[in-house]
Scaffold this active site. Structure first.
Site, PDB file in Angstrom:
ATOM      1  N   LEU A  24      26.138  14.921   1.418  1.00 36.18           N
ATOM      2  CA  LEU A  24      25.253  13.995   2.133  1.00 36.18           C
ATOM      3  C   LEU A  24      26.018  13.435   3.334  1.00 36.18           C
ATOM      4  O   LEU A  24      27.220  13.186   3.239  1.00 36.18           O
ATOM      5  CB  LEU A  24      24.831  12.842   1.207  1.00 36.18           C
ATOM      6  N   GLU A  31      20.848   3.765  -2.695  1.00 40.86           N
ATOM      7  CA  GLU A  31      19.868   4.832  -2.444  1.00 40.86           C
ATOM      8  C   GLU A  31      20.047   5.934  -3.491  1.00 40.86           C
ATOM      9  O   GLU A  31      19.071   6.496  -3.995  1.00 40.86           O
ATOM     10  CB  GLU A  31      20.054   5.362  -1.016  1.00 40.86           C
TER      11      GLU A  31
END
Ligand SMILES: NC(=O)c1ccc[n+]([C@@H]2O[C@H](COP(=O)([O-])OP(=O)(O)OC[C@H]3O[C@@H](n4cnc5c(N)ncnc54)[C@H](OP(=O)(O)O)[C@@H]3O)[C@@H](O)[C@H]2O)c1
Length: 187
Positions: A24, A31
């Site tokens: 990511l 999140e």
């Protein structure tokens, strides 16, 4: 494909990026917790959800955190063989095969929801399917250097009010603002 409905979940930044070098592009702990909560929660405690992902997404998850716990992990790949994956992970050649696999007697009655968790090509194929119900889209309000991108959301999907357990206001972590959005396919 069978008629099993599924949802998709993604976090994308302003330039629609979702990944960089197999990982990511950002670190957003809350999140990630939201992702885990949404993909794990079931109404019937005797059931589990399935998470369907491409080969690169699976291997992008740190080794200690995969397979994703508390969920039936289904990996899409035409190059992996059974021995490349832990015994409790299901290997399928494509999305159609994965959804059909979930309809088999051993899984049919124990899977509550099906979540598509990436990456790009899997998201694209999923959103084009009539079986795709919702896109849970975390809108990250910043630009990041990315090499993997979220495909365009088809115009048949419309923004809807978030569920009661999805925070509606803007979140902030490490100085990065983001907001949970839900798009639903209009009938
Ligand atoms: N921000 C987010 O929410 C999010 C979510 C997921 C992933 N990511 C990031 O995205 C990156 C990985 O995604 P990616 O798009 O590069 O790869 P990916 O979709 O995870 O994996 C691609 C591989 O999956 C297999 N596959 C099977 N069916 C497919 C289909 N319909 N479409 C495409 N591939 C299919 C193929 O494996 P074979 O070559 O073995 O046949 C293909 O090479 C990583 O950086 C990851 O961290 C971000």
């Amino acid at each position: 494909m069978s008629n099993a409905k599924f949802n998709l979940i993604v976090a994308a930044c302003e330039n629609m990026g979702i990944g960089l070098k197999g990982d990511l592009p950002w670190r957003l702990k809350s999140e990630l917790k939201y992702f885990s909560r949404m993909t794990t929660k079931v109404k019937d405690p005797s059931k589990k959800n399935a998470v369907i992902m491409g080969r690169k997404t699976y291997f992008g998850v740190p080794e200690s955190k995969r397979p994703l716990p508390g969920r039936v992990n289904i990996i899409l790949s035409t190059t992996l063989s059974r021995e490349d994956l832990p015994g409790d992970v299901i290997l399928c050649k494509d999305l159609k095969g994965a959804v059909e696999r979930i309809q088999q007697p051993d899984l049919r009655d124990i899977i509550e929801n099906i979540w598509i968790v990436g990456g790009s090509g899997v998201y694209k194929e999923a959103m084009e399917s009539p079986n795709c119900h919702r896109v849970y889209f975390t809108e990250i309000k910043a630009k990041f250097d990315c090499d993997t991108f979220f495909p365009d959301i088809p115009k048949t999907f419309k923004l809807v009010e978030p569920d009661h357990d999805v925070p509606a206001d803007v979140q902030e972590e490490n100085g990065i603002k983001y907001q949970y959005r839900i798009y639903e396919k209009s009938r």
